[in-house]
Write an enzyme that holds these catalytic residues in place. Structure first.
Site, short mmCIF file in Angstrom:
data_model
loop_
_atom_site.label_atom_id
_atom_site.label_comp_id
_atom_site.label_asym_id
_atom_site.label_seq_id
_atom_site.Cartn_x
_atom_site.Cartn_y
_atom_site.Cartn_z
N PRO A 1 0.83 -1.21 0.00
CA PRO A 1 0.00 0.00 0.00
C PRO A 1 0.87 1.26 0.00
O PRO A 1 1.79 1.39 0.80
CB PRO A 1 -0.79 -0.13 1.31
N GLU A 2 0.58 2.16 -0.93
CA GLU A 2 1.31 3.43 -1.00
C GLU A 2 0.38 4.55 -0.56
O GLU A 2 -0.71 4.30 -0.05
CB GLU A 2 1.86 3.62 -2.41
N HIS B 1 -4.75 -14.40 9.61
CA HIS B 1 -3.90 -13.21 9.61
C HIS B 1 -4.57 -11.97 10.20
O HIS B 1 -4.07 -10.86 10.03
CB HIS B 1 -3.43 -12.93 8.19
N ARG C 1 22.83 16.25 -5.99
CA ARG C 1 22.44 14.88 -5.69
C ARG C 1 22.75 13.99 -6.89
O ARG C 1 22.21 14.17 -7.97
CB ARG C 1 20.95 14.82 -5.35
#
Length: 272
Positions: free
Chosen positions: A2-3, A91, A152
């Protein structure tokens, strides 16, 4: 995994059922998650009223007057609202039962999630204090991204997936945002131009907003708080579409590995 859109979808799904509700019981069936569930959580949470449910990065925060419950869904976790009792399955590790008999059930097959209690200000917690800005808020803008990218020497995809730079831009949404902005994922972050930064920030915001509106992305097992899948996968431009024709130019989508993560892009639309 899940994001941000999936977590935000979960937040908006559970909030109407549990906000301003008193916790009556906490049932812990297995405390062995990524970090052990807070000891004596039942005693600490019972009797408390959930004043609000917010999100910071991929953490859900259940706020009470006395403290905050952190919930992280990990790799495979989900929260469900049960309006009637259902027997727990293998679960189903935690149930939070409210005085109105609503049950918030935490399920996590791989046990990489977290359920933690804190009495300190939540944004100062070690899990949150170092995080970058939220991508949908005003302080995440092109000027910020351009300045942070200077010197960077990592790829732009790896850069925007760094939660200390900006939270919530996971693997799926990084690939999609880079495609929409026409930026090759292999571009060195330090070489990002101001114009590209403007396009990328706009693409990240648009991609995440559309994913939230669609209820998240279903590629494996994500379900929202009512057990429904997300539908943003139907709108993906490049992710998980290797060797398929680009929807924009017809060139085959390519797959490469960056920092051990799959990256999908169109070499014609995203020239380096």
């Amino acid at each position: 995994m899940p994001e941000l859109p999936e977590v935000e979808t979960t937040r908006s799904g559970i909030a109407p059922y549990i906000e301003n509700q008193q916790v009556k019981q906490v049932v812990i069936r297995d405390s062995r998650l990524r970090w052990p569930i807070t000891e004596n959580l039942d005693k600490k949470l019972c009797g408390k009223i959930i004043q609000s449910v917010s999100r910071r990065a991929k953490y859900l925060l259940l706020h009470t007057a006395e403290g905050t419950l952190f919930i992280h869904l990990g790799m495979s976790g989900r929260l469900r609202i049960l309006t009637t009792f259902q027997p727990a399955e293998k679960h189903d590790h935690v149930d939070i039962v409210f005085a109105n008999n609503i049950i918030l059930r935490f399920t996590d097959p791989r046990r990489f999630g977290a359920v933690l209690w804190t009495t300190e200000p939540p944004l100062q917690h070690p899990l949150l204090h170092h995080l970058g800005p939220e991508p949908l808020e005003e302080d995440f803008d092109a000027e910020y991204l351009f300045k942070r990218s200077r010197k960077r020497q990592v790829s732009i995809k790896t850069f925007i997936m760094n939660a200390e730079i900006v939270v919530g831009v996971g693997n799926i949404y990084a690939s999609e945002s880079l495609f929409l902005s026409g930026i090759n994922p292999q571009l060195i972050a330090a070489k990002l131009t101001k114009k590209q930064a403007e396009k990328l920030v706009a693409a990240i915001k648009l991609t995440l907003e559309k994913a939230i509106a669609a209820g998240g992305t279903t590629l494996r097992d994500f379900r929202d708080s009512e057990g429904k899948p997300g539908y943003f996968a139907q709108e993906l431009w490049v992710y998980a579409r290797q060797n398929q024709d680009c929807k924009q130019c017809g060139h085959p989508i390519e797959l490469i590995r960056q920092s051990q993560r799959a990256t999908y892009f169109c070499p014609q639309c995203q020239k380096l």
